[in-house]
Each structure stands twice: as C-alpha cells, then as structure tokens.
Design a protein around this motif. Structure first.
Motif, PDB file in Angstrom:
ATOM      1  N   ARG A 241      -4.197   8.846   5.023  1.00  0.00           N
ATOM      2  CA  ARG A 241      -3.518   7.869   4.175  1.00  0.00           C
ATOM      3  C   ARG A 241      -2.316   7.289   4.918  1.00  0.00           C
TER       4      ARG A 241
ATOM      5  N   THR B 151       1.093   4.196   4.481  1.00  0.00           N
ATOM      6  CA  THR B 151       1.901   3.383   3.576  1.00  0.00           C
ATOM      7  C   THR B 151       2.365   2.142   4.324  1.00  0.00           C
TER       8      THR B 151
ATOM      9  N   TYR C 279       0.849  -1.190   0.000  1.00  0.00           N
ATOM     10  CA  TYR C 279       0.000   0.000   0.000  1.00  0.00           C
ATOM     11  C   TYR C 279       0.883   1.238   0.000  1.00  0.00           C
ATOM     12  N   ASP C 280       0.764   2.051  -1.009  1.00  0.00           N
ATOM     13  CA  ASP C 280       1.571   3.267  -1.112  1.00  0.00           C
ATOM     14  C   ASP C 280       0.656   4.483  -1.005  1.00  0.00           C
ATOM     15  N   ASN C 281       0.641   5.104   0.190  1.00  0.00           N
ATOM     16  CA  ASN C 281      -0.151   6.310   0.417  1.00  0.00           C
ATOM     17  C   ASN C 281      -1.629   6.075   0.080  1.00  0.00           C
ATOM     18  N   VAL C 282      -2.203   5.058   0.720  1.00  0.00           N
ATOM     19  CA  VAL C 282      -3.581   4.634   0.441  1.00  0.00           C
ATOM     20  C   VAL C 282      -4.490   5.057   1.590  1.00  0.00           C
ATOM     21  N   GLU C 283      -5.739   5.375   1.258  1.00  0.00           N
ATOM     22  CA  GLU C 283      -6.716   5.778   2.262  1.00  0.00           C
ATOM     23  C   GLU C 283      -6.898   4.689   3.323  1.00  0.00           C
TER      24      GLU C 283
ATOM     25  N   LYS D  23      -9.803   2.252   2.705  1.00  0.00           N
ATOM     26  CA  LYS D  23      -9.573   1.190   1.725  1.00  0.00           C
ATOM     27  C   LYS D  23      -8.747   0.063   2.336  1.00  0.00           C
ATOM     28  N   ILE D  24      -7.680   0.427   3.057  1.00  0.00           N
ATOM     29  CA  ILE D  24      -6.842  -0.594   3.692  1.00  0.00           C
ATOM     30  C   ILE D  24      -7.654  -1.391   4.701  1.00  0.00           C
TER      31      ILE D  24
END
Length: 213
Positions: free
Chosen positions: A44, A46, A15-19, A22-23
């Motif tokens: 967000r 990471t 996960y790269d700078n994901v909300e 969502k994670i």
C-alpha cells in the motif's frame, strides 16, 4: 482516488494507504499507459496532491513513488511499462511494501518560486527519498517517509508564507535534537521577543535541529 477534470485533462491525487494494484489501474487509465505489474509488487502507498496535475505530471508522480518504494519501471514497445522490484535477482520472491511507510505529496507554492525553495530542502530529505520540482505549476514533489514529509510540510508552509525565511541546520554533539527543540519551544512559550518568529524541528538521523526563521 483520482478526481478528474476531464475537460482540462487535470487530476488531483488522493490515495490514503491504498493498494498498489488499485493505484496502478487508475494511473494506467488516466496516463493512457499499459502497465504490467510483477507479481512481487504488492503493498500500500499514500499519495496526495493539493493542486491539479496534468497527464504527464500524474505519470511522473507514480513513477517516483514506485522508485522510492523499491521498484523500477522498464519501458517496452510503445506505451507498455513493466514495474518490477529493484535488484530483483537478490530479492525474495514475495516483495511487500511496508504499509504507509512512504508518502507521496505535491506541494503548491503560492508566494515563492520552486527554484528558490528546493535547494533549502535537499539537505533534510532521507537517503531513499525523492525531491524534485514541477515548474509548470510551481510545485514540489516529495516522496519520503511519512514522518519526514510531515516535518518538511511544516517548513514549506513557513518558507512560502515568509519570503525572507531561510533554513539553518544545526548539528548537535552533546544534546539530543528532540531535547533542544523542547527547550526552544519552552522559551518561545515564555514570550521572549527574539524567540517568537521561528520554527524548530528535530532531525534525528543526524541529531540536528532544523531552524526556519
């Protein structure tokens, strides 16, 4: 994104700078948990792992990531978990993570045991960081500011590659750590025989130089 090998029930986190939302949705699915996010839990993050994690390990990585970013988990009936802001009574109503401020990463050690490396790293992690071992896969879990994760990753690679390597922390009083490292690197480039087999990294919070040799 979680790349899943369903048959083995193992997962690689990417996960790269994901909300956070969502994670959390992905983690809830693979960890088979019901997760309730407080409306103030936003932002967000990471997360990277360079090795496959099982269901429980994925869950622990998620919890540690939330903790370091200022959120707590409360387990209720069964597998219901609420994620809320820490000290929520004293926080503002709109809690937002600083984008990409913290990074979660799992480091797989190939040549040395995690119990040997972990104590060397603890003095150089941040106050808000989380550092722990995943013994079942001989790995280190680190949640810290991105700049510090990058520094520690360099050290882990050096320590893992050289079974005799150790870490020394030298606190400076009259010279900045950045300037000291610049001088050391300059000497290294001049091919001084005794100066070639080391890594020097500035640690500005305590104006120290971290040496691995």
């Amino acid at each position: 994104m979680i790349n899943a090998a369903i048959a083995q029930e193992s997962y690689i986190l990417n996960y790269d700078n994901v909300e956070v939302k969502k994670i959390t949705q992905d983690i809830a699915s693979f960890a088979k948990k019901t997760i309730i996010l407080d409306p103030r839990v936003k932002g967000r993050v990471t997360i990277f792992s360079n090795t496959a994690l099982d269901q429980n390990q994925v869950w622990q990585v998620y919890l540690r990531t939330m903790q370091v970013n200022g959120f707590s988990s409360i387990t209720e009936d069964g597998d219901i978990v609420r994620i809320i802001p820490e000290n929520e009574a004293t926080r503002d109503e709109n809690i937002v993570l600083n984008d990409a401020e913290f990074l979660t990463k799992v480091f797989l050690l190939e040549n040395r045991l995690v119990e040997e490396i972990l104590p060397m790293l603890k003095p150089i992690t941040g106050r808000q960081s989380h550092l722990s071992s995943i013994p079942s896969i001989n790995s280190i879990l680190l949640v810290d500011r991105k700049s510090n994760v990058n520094r520690i990753e360099t050290l882990i690679k050096e320590l893992d590659a050289n079974d005799a390597a150790k870490i020394s922390i030298i606190k400076l009083e009259n010279l900045s750590s950045a300037e000291a490292v610049r001088i050391l690197e300059k000497l290294k480039l001049q091919n001084y025989p005794s100066m070639n087999n080391f890594i020097a990294i500035p640690f500005t919070p305590s104006n120290s130089v971290i040496l691995s040799a």
